[in-house]
Write an enzyme that holds these catalytic residues in place. Structure first.
Site, PDB file in Angstrom:
ATOM      1  CE1 TYR A  57       1.860  -0.044 -16.239  1.00  0.00           C
ATOM      2  CE2 TYR A  57       2.727   1.552 -14.665  1.00  0.00           C
ATOM      3  CZ  TYR A  57       2.296   0.271 -14.956  1.00  0.00           C
ATOM      4  OH  TYR A  57       2.299  -0.688 -13.978  1.00  0.00           O
ATOM      5  CG  ASN A  91       5.844   6.196  -4.006  1.00  0.00           C
ATOM      6  OD1 ASN A  91       5.172   5.195  -3.755  1.00  0.00           O
ATOM      7  ND2 ASN A  91       5.960   7.212  -3.163  1.00  0.00           N
ATOM      8  CB  VAL A  92       6.664   4.446 -10.678  1.00  0.00           C
ATOM      9  CG1 VAL A  92       6.985   2.990 -10.341  1.00  0.00           C
ATOM     10  CG2 VAL A  92       5.170   4.674 -10.757  1.00  0.00           C
ATOM     11  CG  ASP A  93       5.734   9.807  -7.167  1.00  0.00           C
ATOM     12  OD1 ASP A  93       4.824   9.435  -6.403  1.00  0.00           O
ATOM     13  OD2 ASP A  93       6.853  10.180  -6.757  1.00  0.00           O
ATOM     14  CG  HIS A 108       8.175  -1.269  -7.005  1.00  0.00           C
ATOM     15  ND1 HIS A 108       7.180  -1.153  -6.059  1.00  0.00           N
ATOM     16  CD2 HIS A 108       8.926  -2.324  -6.617  1.00  0.00           C
ATOM     17  CE1 HIS A 108       7.324  -2.094  -5.148  1.00  0.00           C
ATOM     18  NE2 HIS A 108       8.382  -2.825  -5.454  1.00  0.00           N
ATOM     19  CB  SER A 176      -0.134  -1.147   2.847  1.00  0.00           C
ATOM     20  OG  SER A 176       0.308  -1.741   1.621  1.00  0.00           O
TER      21      SER A 176
HETATM   22  N1  APR Z   1      -0.117   9.991   4.265  1.00  0.00           N
HETATM   23  C1  APR Z   1       0.601   8.884   4.628  1.00  0.00           C
HETATM   24  N2  APR Z   1       0.204   7.620   4.373  1.00  0.00           N
HETATM   25  C2  APR Z   1      -0.979   7.475   3.742  1.00  0.00           C
HETATM   26  C3  APR Z   1      -1.780   8.562   3.335  1.00  0.00           C
HETATM   27  C4  APR Z   1      -1.296   9.869   3.617  1.00  0.00           C
HETATM   28  N3  APR Z   1      -1.981  10.959   3.268  1.00  0.00           N
HETATM   29  N4  APR Z   1      -2.903   8.065   2.727  1.00  0.00           N
HETATM   30  C5  APR Z   1      -2.774   6.707   2.754  1.00  0.00           C
HETATM   31  N5  APR Z   1      -1.636   6.356   3.370  1.00  0.00           N
HETATM   32  C6  APR Z   1      -1.089   5.022   3.615  1.00  0.00           C
HETATM   33  C7  APR Z   1      -2.115   3.916   3.720  1.00  0.00           C
HETATM   34  O1  APR Z   1      -2.602   3.823   5.061  1.00  0.00           O
HETATM   35  C8  APR Z   1      -1.274   2.698   3.334  1.00  0.00           C
HETATM   36  O2  APR Z   1      -0.589   2.172   4.468  1.00  0.00           O
HETATM   37  O3  APR Z   1      -0.283   4.695   2.509  1.00  0.00           O
HETATM   38  C9  APR Z   1      -0.239   3.287   2.364  1.00  0.00           C
HETATM   39  C10 APR Z   1      -0.540   2.960   0.921  1.00  0.00           C
HETATM   40  O4  APR Z   1      -0.420   1.564   0.772  1.00  0.00           O
HETATM   41  P1  APR Z   1      -0.547   0.952  -0.696  1.00  0.00           P
HETATM   42  O5  APR Z   1      -1.699   1.597  -1.408  1.00  0.00           O
HETATM   43  O6  APR Z   1      -0.484  -0.531  -0.562  1.00  0.00           O
HETATM   44  O7  APR Z   1       0.769   1.491  -1.445  1.00  0.00           O
HETATM   45  P2  APR Z   1       2.225   0.892  -1.361  1.00  0.00           P
HETATM   46  O8  APR Z   1       2.511   0.300  -0.011  1.00  0.00           O
HETATM   47  O9  APR Z   1       3.141   1.942  -1.852  1.00  0.00           O
HETATM   48  O10 APR Z   1       2.166  -0.307  -2.460  1.00  0.00           O
HETATM   49  C11 APR Z   1       3.388  -0.996  -2.694  1.00  0.00           C
HETATM   50  O11 APR Z   1       2.288  -2.180  -4.494  1.00  0.00           O
HETATM   51  O12 APR Z   1       0.909  -2.116  -6.315  1.00  0.00           O
HETATM   52  C12 APR Z   1       2.214  -2.171  -5.917  1.00  0.00           C
HETATM   53  O13 APR Z   1       4.061  -1.445  -7.119  1.00  0.00           O
HETATM   54  C13 APR Z   1       2.973  -0.975  -6.404  1.00  0.00           C
HETATM   55  O14 APR Z   1       4.737   0.237  -5.301  1.00  0.00           O
HETATM   56  C14 APR Z   1       3.428  -0.290  -5.130  1.00  0.00           C
HETATM   57  C15 APR Z   1       3.425  -1.422  -4.130  1.00  0.00           C
END
Ligand code: APR
Length: 230
Positions: A57, A91-93, A108, A176
C-alpha cells in the site's frame, strides 16, 4: 430549496482511473497478475505478513502522488451542474476528490488514510506518506491502511444501496462487476432507471434499461455527457 435536479449515481471502478496511469486489477497486466490478491489485499494476508502488505500500500500511495485525475473524473464532476451527482466508488484513489466531485462514497476505503487496527473509527489522513513499520495509533495498536480487504465487511454498502435505490440515472464506469457486495448495487436501481455502462469491454450488467457505451472512460464519458444533455 429542495434539490430538484435528477439524481445521477455513478458506480465507478479501477477502469475510470486507468487513463490516469493506475493499473486495474483484472485486465491483462493488471495488479492481480503481479500480486496474489490474497497475500496483499486480504485480512488473512495482513495476519500472515503485515510488512508485505504495508509495503504494497505504501507503493500504491506513492504512485497516487505522481498521477492526475483524467477527463472522465472531470466530466463526472462537471455533470454536477446538471444533476444531483453521487459517486459510489470502489476505488481507493483520491482522483474523484481531486477532480472536484463533491459527493463521494468510498466502498473499499481510501489510500490516503490510515487507521487503528483496534478501532476502525480512529482514522488519520496521511496523504501520500508511507506508514512506517511499527507505527501505532494512540490506542497502541498498529497503524494500518484504511482499506477494506477481502474478508472484511463493507461498512458503506448500506448507504450505497440506499443511494442507488433513489437513482434517476445510474452510470457504471470502469468496473468488471466481479466483486460483491459492490457489484450487487446495480440491482438496487429502480426498474425504470436507465443504466449506462461505460467500458471498452463487454460487461454483463443486469437491468431492464441498459445502454452500453463501448469506449474507454474518457471518450465514453464525453459521449455520455452529450447523450444526457441533448
Ligand atoms: N476505461 C474504462 N474502463 C476500463 C478501462 C478504461 N480505460 N480500462 C479497463 N477498463 C475496465 C475493464 O474492462 C474492467 O471492466 O475496467 C474494469 C476493471 O475491472 P477490475 O480490474 O476488476 O476493477 P474493479 O471492477 O474496480 O475491481 C473491483 O476488486 O480487487 C478488488 O477492491 C478491489 O475495488 C476493487 C474491486
Amino acid at each position: 430549496m429542495a434539490n430538484t435536479l435528477k439524481k445521477l449515481v455513478a458506480l465507478t471502478g479501477a477502469g475510470i482511473s486507468a487513463e490516469s496511469g493506475i493499473k486495474t486489477f483484472r485486465d491483462s497486466g493488471g495488479l492481480w497478475e503481479q500480486y496474489d490478491v490474497m497475500e496483499v489485499a486480504s485480512i488473512g494476508g495482513w495476519r500472515k505478513n503485515p510488512q508485505l502488505m504495508q509495503r504494497f500500500y505504501n507503493e500504491r500511495r506513492k504512485q497516487l502522488s505522481e498521477v492526475e485525475p483524467n477527463a472522465a473524473h472531470r466530466i463526472l464532476a462537471e455533470l454536477e451542474a446538471y444533476f444531483d451527482v453521487t459517486v459510489v466508488t470502489q476505488n481507493v484513489d483520491n482522483l474523484h476528490e481531486r477532480a472536484q466531485s463533491s459527493k463521494i462514497l468510498h466502498l473499499h476505503g481510501e489510500l490516503t488514510k490510515a487507521r487503528s487496527c483496534a478501532d476502525s473509527n480512529w482514522v488519520l489522513d496521511i496523504g501520500y506518506r508511507p506508514i512506517e513499520w511499527g507505527e501505532t495509533a494512540p490506542d497502541g495498536s498498529l497503524l494500518r491502511p484504511h482499506i477494506v480487504w477481502f474478508g472484511e465487511a463493507v461498512p458503506m454498502i448500506g448507504a450505497a444501496s440506499e443511494t442507488v435505490a433513489e437513482a434517476d440515472i445510474l452510470v457504471v464506469v470502469g468496473t468488471s462487476l466481479n466483486v460483491y457486495p459492490a457489484a450487487g448495487l446495480v440491482a438496487y436501481a429502480p426498474r425504470e432507471t436507465p443504466i449506462y455502462v461505460v467500458d471498452p469491454n463487454d460487461i454483463v450488467c443486469p437491468g431492464r434499461n441498459v445502454t452500453s457505451i463501448r469506449e474507454k472512460a474518457t471518450a465514453g464519458m464525453e459521449k455520455l455527457k452529450k447523450m444526457l444533455l441533448e
